[in-house]
Design a protein around this motif. Sequence first.
Motif, mmCIF file in Angstrom:
data_model
loop_
_atom_site.group_PDB
_atom_site.id
_atom_site.type_symbol
_atom_site.label_atom_id
_atom_site.label_comp_id
_atom_site.label_asym_id
_atom_site.label_seq_id
_atom_site.Cartn_x
_atom_site.Cartn_y
_atom_site.Cartn_z
ATOM 1 N N ALA A 135 19.302 2.278 -1.692
ATOM 2 C CA ALA A 135 18.432 2.326 -0.507
ATOM 3 C C ALA A 135 17.027 2.681 -0.974
ATOM 4 O O ALA A 135 16.827 3.679 -1.648
ATOM 5 N N LEU A 136 16.071 1.838 -0.623
ATOM 6 C CA LEU A 136 14.699 2.083 -1.083
ATOM 7 C C LEU A 136 13.832 2.599 0.051
ATOM 8 O O LEU A 136 13.863 2.058 1.160
ATOM 9 N N SER A 137 13.041 3.612 -0.267
ATOM 10 C CA SER A 137 12.056 4.090 0.711
ATOM 11 C C SER A 137 10.707 4.196 0.016
ATOM 12 O O SER A 137 10.614 4.142 -1.217
ATOM 13 N N THR A 138 9.654 4.341 0.815
ATOM 14 C CA THR A 138 8.319 4.325 0.220
ATOM 15 C C THR A 138 7.315 5.077 1.076
ATOM 16 O O THR A 138 7.622 5.498 2.195
ATOM 17 N N ASP A 139 6.115 5.280 0.519
ATOM 18 C CA ASP A 139 4.967 5.798 1.271
ATOM 19 C C ASP A 139 3.894 4.706 1.245
ATOM 20 O O ASP A 139 3.675 4.084 0.191
ATOM 21 N N ILE A 140 3.239 4.516 2.378
ATOM 22 C CA ILE A 140 2.163 3.515 2.443
ATOM 23 C C ILE A 140 0.958 4.114 3.166
ATOM 24 O O ILE A 140 1.109 4.756 4.208
ATOM 25 N N ILE A 141 -0.216 3.918 2.592
ATOM 26 C CA ILE A 141 -1.449 4.379 3.237
ATOM 27 C C ILE A 141 -2.172 3.165 3.824
ATOM 28 O O ILE A 141 -2.358 2.161 3.129
ATOM 29 N N VAL A 142 -2.561 3.281 5.065
ATOM 30 C CA VAL A 142 -3.291 2.197 5.734
ATOM 31 C C VAL A 142 -4.742 2.619 5.922
ATOM 32 O O VAL A 142 -5.014 3.758 6.319
ATOM 33 N N GLY A 143 -5.652 1.701 5.603
ATOM 34 C CA GLY A 143 -7.072 1.972 5.868
ATOM 35 C C GLY A 143 -7.771 2.726 4.756
ATOM 36 O O GLY A 143 -8.753 3.439 5.001
ATOM 37 N N PHE A 144 -7.295 2.539 3.516
ATOM 38 C CA PHE A 144 -8.015 3.102 2.372
ATOM 39 C C PHE A 144 -9.403 2.453 2.339
ATOM 40 O O PHE A 144 -9.550 1.283 2.717
ATOM 41 N N PRO A 145 -10.446 3.178 1.862
ATOM 42 C CA PRO A 145 -11.799 2.608 1.870
ATOM 43 C C PRO A 145 -11.853 1.204 1.237
ATOM 44 O O PRO A 145 -11.306 0.994 0.152
ATOM 45 N N GLY A 146 -12.473 0.290 1.934
ATOM 46 C CA GLY A 146 -12.646 -1.076 1.414
ATOM 47 C C GLY A 146 -11.474 -1.983 1.727
ATOM 48 O O GLY A 146 -11.505 -3.171 1.393
ATOM 49 N N GLU A 147 -10.409 -1.467 2.380
ATOM 50 C CA GLU A 147 -9.247 -2.313 2.683
ATOM 51 C C GLU A 147 -9.648 -3.389 3.694
ATOM 52 O O GLU A 147 -10.067 -3.091 4.808
ATOM 53 N N THR A 148 -9.510 -4.653 3.289
ATOM 54 C CA THR A 148 -9.835 -5.764 4.191
ATOM 55 C C THR A 148 -8.550 -6.220 4.888
ATOM 56 O O THR A 148 -7.447 -5.806 4.514
ATOM 57 N N GLU A 149 -8.737 -7.116 5.839
ATOM 58 C CA GLU A 149 -7.560 -7.683 6.519
ATOM 59 C C GLU A 149 -6.648 -8.372 5.489
ATOM 60 O O GLU A 149 -5.426 -8.255 5.556
ATOM 61 N N GLU A 150 -7.262 -9.027 4.495
ATOM 62 C CA GLU A 150 -6.452 -9.718 3.466
ATOM 63 C C GLU A 150 -5.653 -8.698 2.647
ATOM 64 O O GLU A 150 -4.482 -8.918 2.338
ATOM 65 N N ASP A 151 -6.318 -7.590 2.290
ATOM 66 C CA ASP A 151 -5.599 -6.543 1.542
ATOM 67 C C ASP A 151 -4.411 -6.053 2.362
ATOM 68 O O ASP A 151 -3.306 -5.888 1.850
ATOM 69 N N PHE A 152 -4.680 -5.830 3.631
ATOM 70 C CA PHE A 152 -3.613 -5.309 4.495
ATOM 71 C C PHE A 152 -2.463 -6.316 4.609
ATOM 72 O O PHE A 152 -1.286 -5.936 4.586
ATOM 73 N N MET A 153 -2.813 -7.612 4.681
ATOM 74 C CA MET A 153 -1.764 -8.641 4.758
ATOM 75 C C MET A 153 -0.902 -8.636 3.487
ATOM 76 O O MET A 153 0.284 -8.944 3.529
ATOM 77 N N GLN A 154 -1.507 -8.254 2.383
ATOM 78 C CA GLN A 154 -0.741 -8.137 1.127
ATOM 79 C C GLN A 154 0.280 -6.995 1.236
ATOM 80 O O GLN A 154 1.382 -7.088 0.712
ATOM 81 N N THR A 155 -0.118 -5.934 1.906
ATOM 82 C CA THR A 155 0.818 -4.823 2.126
ATOM 83 C C THR A 155 1.960 -5.289 3.030
ATOM 84 O O THR A 155 3.138 -5.030 2.745
ATOM 85 N N MET A 156 1.617 -5.993 4.084
ATOM 86 C CA MET A 156 2.644 -6.507 5.005
ATOM 87 C C MET A 156 3.600 -7.429 4.239
ATOM 88 O O MET A 156 4.822 -7.356 4.415
ATOM 89 N N ASP A 157 3.030 -8.268 3.400
ATOM 90 C CA ASP A 157 3.842 -9.208 2.631
ATOM 91 C C ASP A 157 4.787 -8.458 1.681
ATOM 92 O O ASP A 157 5.965 -8.806 1.546
ATOM 93 N N LEU A 158 4.257 -7.423 1.049
ATOM 94 C CA LEU A 158 5.087 -6.640 0.126
ATOM 95 C C LEU A 158 6.255 -5.987 0.878
ATOM 96 O O LEU A 158 7.398 -6.006 0.410
ATOM 97 N N VAL A 159 5.958 -5.452 2.040
ATOM 98 C CA VAL A 159 7.010 -4.809 2.834
ATOM 99 C C VAL A 159 8.087 -5.836 3.211
ATOM 100 O O VAL A 159 9.283 -5.554 3.136
ATOM 101 N N ARG A 160 7.643 -7.033 3.582
ATOM 102 C CA ARG A 160 8.610 -8.092 3.925
ATOM 103 C C ARG A 160 9.482 -8.448 2.740
ATOM 104 O O ARG A 160 10.666 -8.715 2.872
ATOM 105 N N ARG A 161 8.860 -8.473 1.543
ATOM 106 C CA ARG A 161 9.633 -8.864 0.360
ATOM 107 C C ARG A 161 10.592 -7.766 -0.091
ATOM 108 O O ARG A 161 11.722 -8.040 -0.474
#
Length: 453
Positions: free
Chosen positions: A313-339
């Motif tokens: 079972a895998l768990s994680t910590d994720i920070i949203v809105g780190f300085p400079g995070e663009t919508e594209e960066d955030f979509m990469q996080t969403m994609d990683l979570v999906r994968r």
Amino acid sequence: MAKTYHIITFGCQMNERDSETLAGMLEADGFVKTEKKEKADVVILNTCSVRENADKKFFGVLGQLKHPKEDDPTKTVCVCGCMMQQQHVIDTLKQKYPWVDLVFGTHNISDFPKLLHGVRETNSKVVEVWEDGRAIAEGLPAAREFPFKAFVNIMYGCNNFCTYCIVPYTRGRERSRRPEDILAEVKQLAASGCKEITLLGQNVNSYGKVKHGEGSYCYLEEPEGQQVDFAKLLRMVDEVEGIERIRFMTSHPKDLSDDLIEAFRDCKHLCHAFHLPVQSGSDAILKKMNRHYDRERYFERVEKLREACPDIALSTDIIVGFPGETEEDFMQTMDLVRRVRYDSAFTFLYSVRRGTPAAGMEEQVPEAVKHERFNRLVELVHEIQEEKAVEYQDKVLPVLIEGFSKTDKTMLTGRTESGKTVDLPGSADLIGQIVPVRITKAQTFSCYGEVAE
Ligand code: 5AD
Ligand code: SF4
């Protein structure tokens, strides 16, 4: 009548463990625990500074102690923990919270009884905070919260300096306890009936890698064949008779070795659960965070873990809105979570921490944008959790019964190896035991079950 104490703990498991030491010291001194902070002769607030919310909560609770202290000046108000390692906090306390009697930090917990005696005997105020850790103090007492599960520190501090994080400043440099001291503690716990232990460190994967200060352990100084790194330590703990479940936290992906992954194949008591904070799915942001891995490396580690231990079972910590995070960066996080499809994820809004490199970075993300992304991420995490919950339905799983459910006092509550909460009917004599439980209703965050025949 015996004097009483009350401890309020904010933040992580490290703090919880420290509070058990403080409680142990007070009990050795004849104090008894009380549930009411207003009534206690000694109150301790053990603070956390990882995000601004924790700061705010602390000042709120401290405010509630003003009148009780005025009503009974013999009461001693103590504050300690991560926040006290920051000068601006000490300044605020001095200016606005004069009812605080004793301030100490994360590095001088072992001096607490001496400091407390000084304050109570002379009715004076004391601030004593050390900048960094000295020799690791072994053999301190501990009033453990549960007899059947326990936290065991294996190391203190952090050398990673992720750019958002205050911990390296508040907990100091990385120092590891000697393996023999850790094993002695685990054996003692096992002898007293403890079944589950969680090995604690800010970055357990680098256990024993660096030497800092007297008494700290570094395996590189040991002769070949006697070197104990984290994977070896796990194997040693796995051999301790009576310990049926081993967990650990926290792991940094950059130091997750093949040896550790191998340990999941071999160790009989290692829970098939792994907390592996990713923080972001964007390579650009990971770099700015100073994390020393990229998404591909993270995927590769996850894949290897799942090859070695398919039901992990895998768990994680994720920070949203780190300085400079663009919508594209955030979509990469969403994609990683999906994968990766985490079993659970702790999601945080980026919080500016004074004195960290990220606090000075331009392009801070507006609050509204942070919140909007945060909500999308939480929704996705929950969607996946809901889908995964189905896998629990009708399974029979070993559950460590921890006590009565907080929401329904007639039900017992416990945890599966993966960390999922299960509520079930049963009597108090099951508390502290690992019992087979059939899952009758699997939900997103918890399950219902019954003892399997
Ligand atoms: N803002 C938001 N979250 C943070 N964390 C650490 N520092 C911050 C910060 N400044 C989170 C990280 C870490 C967890 C314990 O807290 O995700 O893994
Ligand atoms: Fe903070 Fe990074 Fe150290 Fe974890 S590894 S405590 S996030 S600096």
